[in-house]
Design an enzyme around this catalytic site. Sequence first.
Site, mmCIF file in Angstrom:
data_model
loop_
_atom_site.group_PDB
_atom_site.id
_atom_site.type_symbol
_atom_site.label_atom_id
_atom_site.label_comp_id
_atom_site.label_asym_id
_atom_site.label_seq_id
_atom_site.Cartn_x
_atom_site.Cartn_y
_atom_site.Cartn_z
ATOM 1 N N ASN A 63 0.871 -1.172 0.000
ATOM 2 C CA ASN A 63 0.000 0.000 0.000
ATOM 3 C C ASN A 63 0.904 1.217 0.000
ATOM 4 O O ASN A 63 1.429 1.625 1.039
ATOM 5 C CB ASN A 63 -0.903 -0.014 1.224
ATOM 6 C CG ASN A 63 -1.784 1.227 1.299
ATOM 7 O OD1 ASN A 63 -1.794 2.057 0.385
ATOM 8 N ND2 ASN A 63 -2.524 1.370 2.387
ATOM 9 N N VAL A 64 1.100 1.809 -1.158
ATOM 10 C CA VAL A 64 2.060 2.904 -1.272
ATOM 11 C C VAL A 64 1.590 4.170 -0.569
ATOM 12 O O VAL A 64 2.369 5.116 -0.403
ATOM 13 C CB VAL A 64 2.382 3.215 -2.752
ATOM 14 C CG1 VAL A 64 3.172 2.074 -3.381
ATOM 15 C CG2 VAL A 64 1.119 3.517 -3.542
ATOM 16 N N ASN A 90 3.496 4.870 -10.597
ATOM 17 C CA ASN A 90 2.308 4.828 -11.451
ATOM 18 C C ASN A 90 1.003 4.726 -10.670
ATOM 19 O O ASN A 90 -0.063 5.061 -11.199
ATOM 20 C CB ASN A 90 2.414 3.627 -12.410
ATOM 21 C CG ASN A 90 1.118 3.352 -13.134
ATOM 22 O OD1 ASN A 90 0.728 4.092 -14.033
ATOM 23 N ND2 ASN A 90 0.419 2.291 -12.723
ATOM 24 N N SER A 142 -0.817 13.511 -15.323
ATOM 25 C CA SER A 142 -2.017 13.368 -16.158
ATOM 26 C C SER A 142 -2.286 14.684 -16.873
ATOM 27 O O SER A 142 -1.926 15.766 -16.381
ATOM 28 C CB SER A 142 -3.233 13.016 -15.282
ATOM 29 O OG SER A 142 -4.434 13.107 -16.015
ATOM 30 N N TYR A 154 -8.185 14.923 -7.983
ATOM 31 C CA TYR A 154 -7.297 14.250 -8.931
ATOM 32 C C TYR A 154 -6.388 15.257 -9.643
ATOM 33 O O TYR A 154 -5.164 15.054 -9.744
ATOM 34 C CB TYR A 154 -8.138 13.487 -9.956
ATOM 35 C CG TYR A 154 -7.346 12.611 -10.898
ATOM 36 C CD1 TYR A 154 -6.846 11.383 -10.483
ATOM 37 C CD2 TYR A 154 -7.120 12.998 -12.216
ATOM 38 C CE1 TYR A 154 -6.132 10.563 -11.350
ATOM 39 C CE2 TYR A 154 -6.405 12.198 -13.089
ATOM 40 C CZ TYR A 154 -5.919 10.977 -12.649
ATOM 41 O OH TYR A 154 -5.209 10.179 -13.506
ATOM 42 N N ALA A 156 -5.506 18.283 -8.690
ATOM 43 C CA ALA A 156 -4.543 18.868 -7.756
ATOM 44 C C ALA A 156 -3.411 17.891 -7.455
ATOM 45 O O ALA A 156 -2.232 18.281 -7.378
ATOM 46 C CB ALA A 156 -5.249 19.281 -6.468
ATOM 47 N N LYS A 158 -2.283 15.488 -9.405
ATOM 48 C CA LYS A 158 -1.428 15.301 -10.576
ATOM 49 C C LYS A 158 -0.612 16.558 -10.892
ATOM 50 O O LYS A 158 0.488 16.464 -11.451
ATOM 51 C CB LYS A 158 -2.280 14.894 -11.777
ATOM 52 C CG LYS A 158 -2.896 13.496 -11.643
ATOM 53 C CD LYS A 158 -1.836 12.426 -11.458
ATOM 54 C CE LYS A 158 -2.410 11.021 -11.486
ATOM 55 N NZ LYS A 158 -1.371 9.972 -11.364
ATOM 56 N N ILE A 187 -6.690 7.328 -21.952
ATOM 57 C CA ILE A 187 -6.091 6.023 -22.247
ATOM 58 C C ILE A 187 -7.107 4.931 -21.920
ATOM 59 O O ILE A 187 -7.829 5.008 -20.923
ATOM 60 C CB ILE A 187 -4.818 5.799 -21.405
ATOM 61 C CG1 ILE A 187 -3.845 6.977 -21.560
ATOM 62 C CG2 ILE A 187 -4.143 4.493 -21.809
ATOM 63 C CD1 ILE A 187 -3.307 7.196 -22.939
#
Length: 247
Positions: A63-64, A90, A142, A154, A156, A158, A187
Amino acid sequence: MGKFVDKIAVVTGAAQGIGEKIAERLLRDGASVIILDVNFEQLKTTASALDASGEKVFAMKCNVADPEDVTKTFSTIYGKFGKIDILINNAGITRDSFFHKMTPEQWHSVMDVNLNSMFYTCQAVIPQMRKQQYGKIVNVSSSSSWGNMGQANYSASKAGVLGLTRTLAKENGGRQITVNAVAPGQINTDMTKDLPQDVKKMATMLTPAGRMGDPAEVASVVAFLSSDDSSFVNGECISVSGGFLMV
């Protein structure tokens, strides 16, 4: 072929999608690859599909977003392999909502996985990379880093990835460590497959390439940034979006 012979690479969020294709590409070019994910059952399936021998791809549950788990996992990797040459950050999630409806949990969970995790993993590898005078770090940002409706968290996170990337590049470039980013557009992954058809249609209309991208196309750029072919590329973000036009 052979660009990464004798190189040890770690890829986070590698159970599927872009992470899986990055691991596949690095493996194909000669690296030994440690793939990390919280979804360990899928991760084991992916590892077996990539390398049935179990000699070049190694699956580790991590769990990063948990700094203690990252410290433990990377200590195990160093104990087994002695070094890490390449780190691909990633792992990422979405918890979309218009900002006025967004909960603290939605905000913090995205920040923890998408941005804070990179703080933990980079701190786990950079001291050793500085000692060995070599390292390649590629962070996945992203096209949404420019801002996207319903994705304040999301976007903020990225955008933060880019600031982190450029700072680490400046701090560590003198030790032969390059830190770069890629910014995928639309993608074809599990993250995007459930988007409404009208959203996918609009994204395609805004993409000069006229289609959504394939994870392998992102992996190709990541492989370049992970290789010595990019030895004088540092602190950059390469858009992999088919020319996606933000509005």
